[in-house]
Design a protein around this motif. Structure first.
Motif, PDB file in Angstrom:
ATOM      1  N   SER A   1      34.549  34.711  50.380  1.00 38.48           N
ATOM      2  CA  SER A   1      33.183  35.054  49.993  1.00 38.48           C
ATOM      3  C   SER A   1      32.161  34.383  50.910  1.00 38.48           C
ATOM      4  CB  SER A   1      32.929  34.653  48.539  1.00 38.48           C
ATOM      5  OG  SER A   1      32.985  33.255  48.403  1.00 38.48           O
TER       6      SER A   1
ATOM      7  N   ALA B   1      25.043  29.877  38.139  1.00 42.71           N
ATOM      8  CA  ALA B   1      24.960  31.337  38.236  1.00 42.71           C
ATOM      9  C   ALA B   1      26.264  31.916  38.771  1.00 42.71           C
ATOM     10  CB  ALA B   1      23.792  31.738  39.129  1.00 42.71           C
ATOM     11  N   GLN B   2      26.839  31.264  39.776  1.00 41.63           N
ATOM     12  CA  GLN B   2      28.096  31.749  40.349  1.00 41.63           C
ATOM     13  C   GLN B   2      29.231  31.636  39.330  1.00 41.63           C
ATOM     14  OE1 GLN B   2      29.404  29.707  43.874  1.00 41.63           O
ATOM     15  NE2 GLN B   2      31.094  31.101  44.213  1.00 41.63           N
TER      16      GLN B   2
ATOM     17  N   GLU C   1      28.945  31.717  36.073  1.00 34.51           N
ATOM     18  CA  GLU C   1      28.726  32.755  35.058  1.00 34.51           C
ATOM     19  C   GLU C   1      29.213  34.117  35.560  1.00 34.51           C
ATOM     20  OE1 GLU C   1      27.864  32.743  31.801  1.00 34.51           O
ATOM     21  OE2 GLU C   1      28.006  30.579  31.995  1.00 34.51           O
ATOM     22  N   GLN C   2      29.003  34.406  36.844  1.00 36.43           N
ATOM     23  CA  GLN C   2      29.490  35.664  37.412  1.00 36.43           C
ATOM     24  C   GLN C   2      31.020  35.718  37.385  1.00 36.43           C
ATOM     25  OE1 GLN C   2      27.801  35.868  41.335  1.00 36.43           O
ATOM     26  NE2 GLN C   2      25.848  36.671  40.607  1.00 36.43           N
TER      27      GLN C   2
ATOM     28  N   ASP D   1      32.072  36.387  33.825  1.00 35.55           N
ATOM     29  CA  ASP D   1      31.852  37.797  33.482  1.00 35.55           C
ATOM     30  C   ASP D   1      32.930  38.683  34.085  1.00 35.55           C
ATOM     31  OD1 ASP D   1      29.562  37.048  32.119  1.00 35.55           O
ATOM     32  OD2 ASP D   1      28.194  37.617  33.746  1.00 35.55           O
ATOM     33  N   LYS D   2      33.276  38.424  35.330  1.00 36.48           N
ATOM     34  CA  LYS D   2      34.290  39.230  36.025  1.00 36.48           C
ATOM     35  C   LYS D   2      35.651  39.096  35.349  1.00 36.48           C
ATOM     36  CE  LYS D   2      36.057  40.047  40.671  1.00 36.48           C
ATOM     37  NZ  LYS D   2      35.941  39.699  42.077  1.00 36.48           N
TER      38      LYS D   2
END
Length: 131
Positions: free
Chosen positions: A46, A94-95, A97-98, A101-102
């Motif tokens: 990434s 934030a990362q 949390e992403q 979610d994924k």
């Protein structure tokens, strides 16, 4: 003919009824080693991550996910201190949390916690972020 069709439908219903039982109740049971390796490779490639870190490893214990990132170059003591201070000032919420979610979208279970650990090339722990 009717009895045969009814028997076949009954067998299929029983099979589909029990398919959820074998999926596992935790992320540790649901996420295969192949998926863990693939996910860790995605993180390693990434943007921003690949500039500093050589590789990453993903481990799962229950619903707790551990992501371990390893720097590919040698750092002396002063460089390790500088990296540690940068890690303390990073906002990874934030990362993380992403990532949660994924994983929830893919496996229908939300991780209870994600721990990101950052290591130097010699194995020294530089910092840890939990969320």
């Amino acid at each position: 003919m009717r009895k045969t069709a009814t028997c076949i439908l009954t067998v299929f219903m029983c099979i589909f009824m029990f398919t959820g039982c074998f999926a596992g109740k935790t992320l540790e049971e649901r996420i295969s080693q192949r998926d863990r390796d693939r996910f860790a490779e995605e993180i390693a490639k990434s943007d921003g991550f690949s500039d500093f870190f050589d590789r990453s490893v993903m481990e799962v214990k229950g619903n707790h996910i551990y992501i371990k990132a390893y720097i590919g170059v040698y750092l002396d003591t002063s460089e390790q201190i500088a990296v540690k201070s940068q890690l303390l000032n990073m906002n990874e919420d934030a990362q993380i949390e992403q990532i949660k979610d994924k994983i929830e979208k893919a496996y229908k279970i939300r991780p209870s916690m994600i721990t990101m650990e950052f290591y130097a090339s010699d194995g020294a722990l530089l910092g840890k972020v939990e969320h």
